[in-house]
Write an enzyme that holds these catalytic residues in place. Structure first.
Site, PDB file in Angstrom:
ATOM      1  N   TYR A 157       0.814  -1.222   0.000  1.00  0.00           N
ATOM      2  CA  TYR A 157       0.000   0.000   0.000  1.00  0.00           C
ATOM      3  C   TYR A 157       0.848   1.273   0.000  1.00  0.00           C
ATOM      4  CZ  TYR A 157      -4.711  -1.886   0.788  1.00  0.00           C
ATOM      5  OH  TYR A 157      -5.933  -2.486   0.654  1.00  0.00           O
ATOM      6  N   LYS A 208       3.673 -15.213   1.992  1.00  0.00           N
ATOM      7  CA  LYS A 208       3.853 -15.937   0.724  1.00  0.00           C
ATOM      8  C   LYS A 208       5.357 -16.098   0.570  1.00  0.00           C
ATOM      9  CE  LYS A 208       2.198 -17.717  -3.116  1.00  0.00           C
ATOM     10  NZ  LYS A 208       1.345 -18.915  -3.177  1.00  0.00           N
ATOM     11  N   ASP A 241      -2.484 -18.271   0.199  1.00  0.00           N
ATOM     12  CA  ASP A 241      -3.486 -18.987  -0.610  1.00  0.00           C
ATOM     13  C   ASP A 241      -4.102 -20.122   0.210  1.00  0.00           C
ATOM     14  OD1 ASP A 241      -0.940 -20.149  -0.673  1.00  0.00           O
ATOM     15  OD2 ASP A 241      -1.068 -20.781  -2.770  1.00  0.00           O
ATOM     16  N   ASP A 265      -6.119  -7.123   4.056  1.00  0.00           N
ATOM     17  CA  ASP A 265      -7.294  -6.486   3.439  1.00  0.00           C
ATOM     18  C   ASP A 265      -8.204  -7.561   2.848  1.00  0.00           C
ATOM     19  OD1 ASP A 265      -8.896  -4.367   2.382  1.00  0.00           O
ATOM     20  OD2 ASP A 265      -8.007  -4.751   0.419  1.00  0.00           O
ATOM     21  N   ASP A 269     -11.991  -9.349   4.602  1.00  0.00           N
ATOM     22  CA  ASP A 269     -13.297  -9.373   3.915  1.00  0.00           C
ATOM     23  C   ASP A 269     -13.826 -10.803   3.863  1.00  0.00           C
ATOM     24  OD1 ASP A 269     -13.264  -6.626   3.351  1.00  0.00           O
ATOM     25  OD2 ASP A 269     -14.050  -6.924   1.321  1.00  0.00           O
TER      26      ASP A 269
HETATM   27  C1  IPM Z   1     -10.356  -1.476   4.206  1.00  0.00           C
HETATM   28  C2  IPM Z   1     -10.650  -0.808   2.886  1.00  0.00           C
HETATM   29  C3  IPM Z   1      -9.546   0.203   2.601  1.00  0.00           C
HETATM   30  C4  IPM Z   1      -8.244  -0.592   2.487  1.00  0.00           C
HETATM   31  C5  IPM Z   1      -9.765   1.098   1.384  1.00  0.00           C
HETATM   32  C6  IPM Z   1     -11.080   1.849   1.446  1.00  0.00           C
HETATM   33  C7  IPM Z   1      -8.627   2.065   1.183  1.00  0.00           C
HETATM   34  O1  IPM Z   1     -10.795  -1.758   1.899  1.00  0.00           O
HETATM   35  O2  IPM Z   1     -10.244  -0.764   5.217  1.00  0.00           O
HETATM   36  O3  IPM Z   1     -10.258  -2.702   4.240  1.00  0.00           O
HETATM   37  O4  IPM Z   1      -7.948  -1.147   1.429  1.00  0.00           O
HETATM   38  O5  IPM Z   1      -7.520  -0.634   3.471  1.00  0.00           O
HETATM   39 MG    MG Z   2     -10.801  -3.769   2.609  1.00  0.00          MG
END
Ligand code: IPM
Ligand code: MG
Length: 391
Positions: A157, A208, A241, A265, A269
């Site tokens: 990032y 990884k 993975d 990230d 999710d």
């Molecule tokens: C998160 C989001 C952010 C990230 C974005 C909105 C920049 O996806 O907080 O997980 O990638 O960190």
């Molecule tokens: Mg995110």
């Protein structure tokens, strides 16, 4: 902005003002959900022994619209001056054609970096009343309680060089760099090991290392730290993975997961869906502990800005309300209030109240369930906090 700061006098009945919270509602459903957390905070102020004062500002696309930048310097200064920041969400199609440096997401990233919040703590807990909301079978997710700790101010990032360049043939080349310094790995791993000590004493480090040198170093540094300082913690390593697969195959094998910015990230999710909805996952971004034991932090739901449902009263405010609970515990050491909020969320779910994203689609599961709006969900939690405080 939908959020109205609560005006609380400096001293109420001899109770000294305890904490200053900056509200950055942001874009899309951000203002919808932050407004509900404010309702809950008002109950904490009314019932608890401590008082919290709030102020507001803009971040992301909303800040671009007002200030011409996704994070104004004054907002950054305000964030530094407050003990905790509660953020809604950033992003939306409206701002997608802007140059990269002005996009809403840059505001959030600058805030994380500027506040030195190198660790992002994302718990994934399955609330028993929502067992059937997960897309996985109930026996796989029952009782799940894991924490993903994502490195937040380094890696892909933030690594340099980055950008879109031209090669010698005039072709465009997109470049990002995965870079980790030893100290960045060590401080993140330490957060993971410390957290594991309060839990099942198990850390799984995700990398990884078979392909990426930067994560080969990650593995080496994490192992050395465990040997030197955390022999009581069982450390394992897993390739990302495989971890993505194991998270849906048998998530309860994990306790604390530590990983890089990018992998965290994605995996967080994925983990959110184990819990039933992205709308349930809170997060805390924290830096070093200050000398008085407090952690300055930024607290935000893991879900995004969902502009397609903004302002419609259907977003789930629970992740933001739970983020507020994390803030009260972590930045203000107010366990009482954090518990009161978390217990209220469980009671409201037990009573059958659901926003659309966590509502069953029909059949027996729908028995006893009431689908409610964002605002009603916030009010139910607030009411429950008020009713049961210290009960
Ligand atoms: C998160 C989001 C952010 C990230 C974005 C909105 C920049 O996806 O907080 O997980 O990638 O960190
Ligand atoms: Mg995110």
């Amino acid at each position: 902005m939908a959020v109205v700061a609560s005006a609380i006098p400096e001293k109420v009945c001899g109770v000294v003002m305890e904490g200053r919270i900056l509200l950055l509602a942001g874009d899309g459903i951000g203002p919808d959900v932050v407004a509900e957390a404010v309702k809950v905070l008002e109950c904490v102020n009314a019932c608890g022994r401590r008082r919290y004062q709030t102020s507001e500002d803009y971040v992301g696309g909303a800040a671009y619209d007002v200030y011409g930048v996704p994070l104004h310097d004054d907002t950054m200064a305000k964030a530094k001056a407050h003990d905790g920041v509660l953020l809604g969400a950033v992003g939306g199609e409206t701002w997608e054609s802007l140059p990269f440096s002005l996009r809403p997401e840059r505001g959030l990233l600058a805030l994380r970096k500027g506040l030195g919040l190198f660790a992002n703590v994302r718990p994934a807990i399955v609330f028993e009343p929502l067992l059937h909301a997960s897309s996985l079978k109930p026996d796989i997710v029952k009782g799940l309680d894991i924490v993903i700790i994502r490195e937040l101010t380094g890696g892909l990032y933030f690594g340099e060089p980055r950008g879109i360049q031209r090669d010698k043939d005039g072709q465009r080349v997109g470049v990002n760099t995965l870079v980790y310094h030893e100290h960045e790995i060590r401080r993140l791993a330490r957060v993971g090991f410390e957290m594991a000590r309060l839990r099942q004493k198990k850390v799984c480090s995700i990398d990884k290392a078979n392909v990426l040198e930067a994560t080969g170093l990650w593995r080496e540094v994490v192992s050395a730290l465990q040997e030197q300082e955390y022999p009581d913690i069982a450390l394992t390593h897993m390739y990302v993975d495989n971890a993505a697969m194991q998270l849906v195959r048998c998530p309860s094998q994990f306790d604390v997961l530590i990983t890089t910015n990018m992998f965290g990230d994605i995996l967080s999710d994925e983990a959110s869906m184990l819990t039933g909805s992205l709308g349930m996952l809170p997060s805390a971004s924290v830096g070093d502990v200050s000398s008085d034991g407090r952690r300055h932090g930024l607290y935000e739901p893991v879900h995004g800005s969902a502009p397609d449902i903004a302002g419609q009263g259907i977003a789930n405010p629970l992740a933001t309300i739970l983020s507020l609970a994390l803030m009260l515990r972590s930045s203000f050491l107010d366990n009482d209030a954090a518990h009161a909020i978390e217990d209220a969320v469980v009671r409201v779910l037990r009573a059958g109240y659901r926003t659309r994203d966590i509502a069953p689609t029909g059949g027996d599961d729908a028995q006893g369930v009431t689908v409610v709006s964002t605002q009603a969900m916030g009010s139910h939690v607030a009411h429950s906090v008020r009713e049961h405080w210290h009960a």
